[in-house]
Write an enzyme that holds these catalytic residues in place. Structure first.
Site, PDB file in Angstrom:
ATOM      1  N   ARG A  94       3.472  29.646  14.805  1.00 28.43           N
ATOM      2  CA  ARG A  94       3.745  28.198  14.733  1.00 28.43           C
ATOM      3  C   ARG A  94       4.633  27.816  15.919  1.00 28.43           C
ATOM      4  NH1 ARG A  94       8.190  28.587   9.796  1.00 28.43           N
ATOM      5  NH2 ARG A  94       9.990  28.697  11.191  1.00 28.43           N
ATOM      6  N   SER A 142       3.513  38.373  14.577  1.00 32.75           N
ATOM      7  CA  SER A 142       4.555  37.717  13.782  1.00 32.75           C
ATOM      8  C   SER A 142       4.708  38.518  12.493  1.00 32.75           C
ATOM      9  CB  SER A 142       4.176  36.266  13.492  1.00 32.75           C
ATOM     10  OG  SER A 142       5.319  35.448  13.498  1.00 32.75           O
ATOM     11  N   TYR A 191      23.711  32.428  17.499  1.00 39.08           N
ATOM     12  CA  TYR A 191      22.498  32.037  18.242  1.00 39.08           C
ATOM     13  C   TYR A 191      22.831  31.755  19.697  1.00 39.08           C
ATOM     14  CZ  TYR A 191      18.289  29.164  19.239  1.00 39.08           C
ATOM     15  OH  TYR A 191      17.127  28.611  19.773  1.00 39.08           O
TER      16      TYR A 191
HETATM   17  N1  LIG Z   1      12.688  24.302  18.629  1.00 39.89           N
HETATM   18  C1  LIG Z   1      13.725  24.189  19.447  1.00 39.89           C
HETATM   19  O1  LIG Z   1      14.434  23.176  19.449  1.00 39.89           O
HETATM   20  C2  LIG Z   1      14.052  25.297  20.409  1.00 39.89           C
HETATM   21  C3  LIG Z   1      14.865  25.001  21.500  1.00 39.89           C
HETATM   22  C4  LIG Z   1      15.204  26.011  22.389  1.00 39.89           C
HETATM   23  C5  LIG Z   1      14.712  27.284  22.204  1.00 39.89           C
HETATM   24  N2  LIG Z   1      13.927  27.557  21.143  1.00 39.89           N
HETATM   25  C6  LIG Z   1      13.429  28.928  21.009  1.00 39.89           C
HETATM   26  O2  LIG Z   1      12.013  28.907  21.065  1.00 39.89           O
HETATM   27  C7  LIG Z   1      11.492  30.006  20.319  1.00 39.89           C
HETATM   28  C8  LIG Z   1      10.481  29.479  19.316  1.00 39.89           C
HETATM   29  O3  LIG Z   1      11.165  28.576  18.437  1.00 39.89           O
HETATM   30  P1  LIG Z   1      10.416  27.524  17.500  1.00 39.89           P
HETATM   31  O4  LIG Z   1      11.227  26.304  17.504  1.00 39.89           O
HETATM   32  O5  LIG Z   1       8.964  27.462  17.805  1.00 39.89           O
HETATM   33  O6  LIG Z   1      10.682  28.264  16.102  1.00 39.89           O
HETATM   34  P2  LIG Z   1       9.817  28.404  14.774  1.00 39.89           P
HETATM   35  O7  LIG Z   1      10.750  28.859  13.713  1.00 39.89           O
HETATM   36  O8  LIG Z   1       9.049  27.181  14.544  1.00 39.89           O
HETATM   37  O9  LIG Z   1       8.855  29.607  15.183  1.00 39.89           O
HETATM   38  C9  LIG Z   1       9.408  30.879  15.417  1.00 39.89           C
HETATM   39  C10 LIG Z   1       8.363  31.927  15.202  1.00 39.89           C
HETATM   40  O10 LIG Z   1       8.980  33.215  15.360  1.00 39.89           O
HETATM   41  C11 LIG Z   1       8.598  34.029  14.273  1.00 39.89           C
HETATM   42  N3  LIG Z   1       9.622  35.040  14.008  1.00 39.89           N
HETATM   43  C12 LIG Z   1      10.894  34.851  13.588  1.00 39.89           C
HETATM   44  N4  LIG Z   1      11.494  36.031  13.383  1.00 39.89           N
HETATM   45  C13 LIG Z   1      10.584  36.986  13.696  1.00 39.89           C
HETATM   46  C14 LIG Z   1      10.600  38.396  13.666  1.00 39.89           C
HETATM   47  N5  LIG Z   1      11.675  39.078  13.262  1.00 39.89           N
HETATM   48  N6  LIG Z   1       9.489  39.057  14.059  1.00 39.89           N
HETATM   49  C15 LIG Z   1       8.383  38.390  14.450  1.00 39.89           C
HETATM   50  N7  LIG Z   1       8.293  37.058  14.472  1.00 39.89           N
HETATM   51  C16 LIG Z   1       9.387  36.362  14.094  1.00 39.89           C
HETATM   52  C17 LIG Z   1       8.443  33.063  13.101  1.00 39.89           C
HETATM   53  O11 LIG Z   1       7.673  33.624  12.072  1.00 39.89           O
HETATM   54  C18 LIG Z   1       7.767  31.882  13.795  1.00 39.89           C
HETATM   55  O12 LIG Z   1       6.374  32.064  13.871  1.00 39.89           O
HETATM   56  C19 LIG Z   1      12.697  30.689  19.673  1.00 39.89           C
HETATM   57  O13 LIG Z   1      13.092  31.794  20.450  1.00 39.89           O
HETATM   58  C20 LIG Z   1      13.757  29.607  19.703  1.00 39.89           C
HETATM   59  O14 LIG Z   1      15.049  30.126  19.679  1.00 39.89           O
HETATM   60  C21 LIG Z   1      13.576  26.595  20.240  1.00 39.89           C
HETATM   61  O1  LIG Z   2      18.239  24.178  21.180  1.00 38.02           O
HETATM   62  C1  LIG Z   2      17.831  25.104  20.481  1.00 38.02           C
HETATM   63  O2  LIG Z   2      17.793  26.271  20.816  1.00 38.02           O
HETATM   64  C2  LIG Z   2      17.284  24.783  19.126  1.00 38.02           C
HETATM   65  O3  LIG Z   2      17.122  23.424  18.953  1.00 38.02           O
HETATM   66  C3  LIG Z   2      18.196  25.332  18.098  1.00 38.02           C
HETATM   67  O4  LIG Z   2      19.416  24.674  18.154  1.00 38.02           O
HETATM   68  C4  LIG Z   2      17.522  25.290  16.764  1.00 38.02           C
HETATM   69  O5  LIG Z   2      16.709  24.188  16.570  1.00 38.02           O
HETATM   70  C5  LIG Z   2      18.464  25.311  15.644  1.00 38.02           C
HETATM   71  O6  LIG Z   2      19.642  25.981  15.935  1.00 38.02           O
HETATM   72  C6  LIG Z   2      17.821  25.898  14.430  1.00 38.02           C
HETATM   73  O7  LIG Z   2      18.782  26.156  13.473  1.00 38.02           O
END
Ligand SMILES: NC(=O)c1ccc[n+]([C@@H]2O[C@H](COP(=O)([O-])OP(=O)(O)OC[C@H]3O[C@@H](n4cnc5c(N)ncnc54)[C@H](O)[C@@H]3O)[C@@H](O)[C@H]2O)c1
Ligand SMILES: O=C(O)[C@H](O)[C@@H](O)[C@H](O)[C@H](O)CO
Length: 227
Positions: free
Chosen positions: A21, A42, A161
């Site tokens: 996702r 995943s 984090y």
């Molecule tokens: N959404 C944001 O605002 C944001 C901002 C900056 C960085 N990020 C980073 O982007 C990446 C993706 O985030 P997202 O927002 O799509 O998150 P999400 O939670 O929607 O998706 C994360 C995915 O990682 C998988 N996952 C989690 N733990 C796992 C494990 N131990 N083994 C295998 N798979 C695992 C989950 O099942 C999920 O499919 C992350 O590294 C997150 O820190 C997200």
């Molecule tokens: O900027 C980011 O890396 C993300 O937005 C995070 O802040 C996550 O969304 C949040 O921490 C989830 O709990």
């Protein structure tokens, strides 16, 4: 006429962790659209299998296999299965990550370990296994770590984090320096808040985070509603 080469991943094997996702799923789709053969992992397979079906119906190749990026044995099993499937790999996207927001004073050791292992240990060991494979192949490769703006600036309610993502940033520099002689490029991308299940969950649970996102985002998100 453009002097830029056109971007193509034709026939490259691109591995995306946590691709069921959110950001990872979109990266997998975009890599497919650029011609790559995809491998996704995943912890649970239902979302991965629907992604693999969709990409295959669109004429691509997508191999889905269970993976827990906090578990070194699982990482080895997953990467071996990818190499068995495609014979090689060319690109690793270290995307899987996890967070649970609260104050630094309230985290216990188990919560800390889960967040740091999901975001930092994962990048270290997935990259280690993949770099060994790329070195054996002998023709380089690319690793992209999905970091965060929270690894660059202070991020209230996200202590473990933000520490882990800051670690990812410097681990990226060190891997790039160690592996450049093998033609392996290592880079990080640090997104700001992106509307995915991870961010939506946090905005629902933490009104202070939601307010900060709404007021600081230059696009203004006053009208964001959750179902
Ligand atoms: N959404 C944001 O605002 C944001 C901002 C900056 C960085 N990020 C980073 O982007 C990446 C993706 O985030 P997202 O927002 O799509 O998150 P999400 O939670 O929607 O998706 C994360 C995915 O990682 C998988 N996952 C989690 N733990 C796992 C494990 N131990 N083994 C295998 N798979 C695992 C989950 O099942 C999920 O499919 C992350 O590294 C997150 O820190 C997200
Ligand atoms: O900027 C980011 O890396 C993300 O937005 C995070 O802040 C996550 O969304 C949040 O921490 C989830 O709990």
């Amino acid at each position: 006429m453009s002097s830029l080469p056109s971007f193509s991943l034709q026939d490259k094997v691109v591995v995306v962790t946590g691709a069921g996702r959110g950001i990872g799923r979109t990266i997998a789709w975009d890599a497919h659209k650029s011609g790559a053969r995809i491998a996704v992992g995943s912890r649970t397979t239902a979302e991965l299998e629907s992604l693999a079906d969709e990409i295959e119906q669109a004429g691509g190749q997508c191999f889905a296999h269970v993976l827990d990026v906090t578990d070194i044995a699982s990482i080895h099993t997953f990467m071996a299965a990818v190499v068995k499937q495609y014979g090689r790999l060319d690109v690793l996207i270290n995307n899987a990550g996890y967070n649970k927001q609260q104050k630094i004073l309230d985290y216990d050791e188990q919560q800390y370990d889960l967040i740091v292992d999901s975001n930092l240990k994962s990048v270290f060991f997935c990259s280690q296994v993949v770099a060994r494979q790329m070195m054996a192949q002998g023709d380089g490769g690319s690793i992209v770590n999905i970091s965060s703006q929270a690894g660059v600036v202070g991020a209230p309610d996200r202590g473990p984090y933000s520490g882990a993502k800051g670690g990812v940033n410097n681990l990226t520099r060190t891997m790039a320096a160690e592996w450049a002689e093998h033609g392996i490029r290592v880079n990080a991308v640090a997104p700001t808040v992106t509307r995915t299940p991870m961010a939506e969950q946090a905005m629902k649970e933490n009104p202070a985070f939601f307010d900060a996102v709404r007021t600081k985002n230059l696009l203004r998100l006053e009208n964001v509603k959750f179902t």
